[in-house]
Design an enzyme around this catalytic site. Structure first.
Site, PDB file in Angstrom:
ATOM      1  N   ASP A  43     -40.333 -51.411 -28.683  1.00  0.00           N
ATOM      2  CA  ASP A  43     -39.427 -51.067 -29.786  1.00  0.00           C
ATOM      3  C   ASP A  43     -38.225 -52.018 -29.794  1.00  0.00           C
ATOM      4  OD1 ASP A  43     -38.054 -50.069 -27.604  1.00  0.00           O
ATOM      5  OD2 ASP A  43     -37.563 -48.141 -28.529  1.00  0.00           O
ATOM      6  N   LYS A 112     -45.718 -46.138 -24.097  1.00  0.00           N
ATOM      7  CA  LYS A 112     -44.539 -46.103 -23.212  1.00  0.00           C
ATOM      8  C   LYS A 112     -43.483 -45.176 -23.799  1.00  0.00           C
ATOM      9  CE  LYS A 112     -41.638 -49.770 -22.683  1.00  0.00           C
ATOM     10  NZ  LYS A 112     -40.334 -49.216 -23.105  1.00  0.00           N
ATOM     11  N   GLU A 114     -39.430 -43.519 -22.877  1.00  0.00           N
ATOM     12  CA  GLU A 114     -38.223 -43.626 -22.036  1.00  0.00           C
ATOM     13  C   GLU A 114     -37.964 -42.237 -21.455  1.00  0.00           C
ATOM     14  OE1 GLU A 114     -35.058 -45.710 -24.033  1.00  0.00           O
ATOM     15  OE2 GLU A 114     -36.387 -47.367 -24.562  1.00  0.00           O
ATOM     16  N   GLU A 181     -36.125 -50.659 -15.488  1.00  0.00           N
ATOM     17  CA  GLU A 181     -35.221 -51.634 -16.133  1.00  0.00           C
ATOM     18  C   GLU A 181     -33.779 -51.476 -15.644  1.00  0.00           C
ATOM     19  OE1 GLU A 181     -35.455 -51.917 -20.419  1.00  0.00           O
ATOM     20  OE2 GLU A 181     -33.721 -53.248 -20.496  1.00  0.00           O
TER      21      GLU A 181
END
Ligand code: KIV
Length: 257
Positions: A43, A112, A114, A181
């Site tokens: 994204d 994926k 978050e 990340e």
């Protein structure tokens, strides 16, 4: 044949580093496919492709549009698609509906999300259905507004404990891969050692099972300044500029047919 989750697990076992890059279009993906083990339609297309400050406005239809283009190019890499902001947070049932739509329309092999602790149930349920989930922990760009910008995570012990527990719980509840990340290397290393699924780092040091970068950052297309952890391996921005200037000169001199 496209790499499966099992192939990526074997790479972790063999300590063979996983190479991952993003792509939003057919042309780029067709170049990267041979070289990568995983291609992500991230994204980050909100920042990179659409020029926005954040990823928050990316819609399900937009990610599906880009994923359909990338799907056509992938023969070798594992194909993962990002779930945009607010397409999986409302409830497990609406998340599964949206994830199902991505799978049916794009040929994705994994999606994926978050992570936060409220999403553990979704990971668990998706795993039981047979949907591979890539759990993204650490700096989660969709939390831009609550962070007050893109900020490294894991600066305090509390933050590190939160990220570590979320990573382990995601793994224990059936996540297939982990993206880590923007955290200290020592934390990414500990997570990588303590869970059996592959970890793919970005801005998290060199100890994860693989690395991912936004392709446009790696290629030097993204305008400066780029994130501090990014190594640009070429400067396609200058190459495009030079070629366009040559074209301009030819046209002005009426040299062009
Ligand atoms: O959206 C994205 O491109 C990502 C990767 C950089 C991990 O989340």
């Amino acid at each position: 044949m496209r790499k499966t989750i099992q192939d990526l697990n074997i790479m972790k076992d063999k300590k063979d580093k996983i190479i991952a890059l993003t792509s939003y279009d057919y042309q780029t993906a067709s170049i990267l496919d041979e070289i990568c083990d995983l291609i992500l339609v991230g994204d980050s297309l909100g920042n990179v492709f659409q020029g926005k400050e954040t990823t928050l406005s990316v819609t399900l239809d937009e990610i599906i549009y880009h994923a359909k283009a990338v799907d056509k190019a992938i023969a070798n890499a594992h194909f993962c698609v990002d779930m945009p902001f607010m397409t999986y947070q409302k409830s497990t049932s609406s998340a599964l509906e949206n994830i199902g739509k991505v799978f049916k329309e794009t040929n994705a092999q994994s999606v994926k999300i978050e992570m936060n602790p409220d999403l553990i149930n979704l990971v668990n349920k998706a795993n039981k259905i047979g949907i591979p989930i890539v759990a993204h922990v650490g700096l989660c760009p969709q939390s831009y507004n609550s962070y007050g910008g893109y900020k490294k995570q894991g600066k305090t012990k509390n933050e590190r404990d939160y990220i570590y527990e979320l990573a382990v719980e995601s793994y224990q509840n059936g996540a297939s891969l982990l993206v880590i990340e923007g955290v200290p290397e020592i934390l990414a290393d500990q997570i990588t050692k303590d869970i059996e699924i592959p970890t793919i780092g970005i801005g998290a040091g060199g100890k994860t099972d693989g690395q991912i970068l936004v392709a446009e950052d790696m290629l030097g297309i993204t305008p400066l300044p780029r994130p501090s952890f990014v190594k640009s391996y070429t400067n396609i921005r200058d190459i495009i500029k030079k070629a366009a200037m040559e074209f301009r000169k030819d046209v002005k001199k009426k040299k062009f047919p």
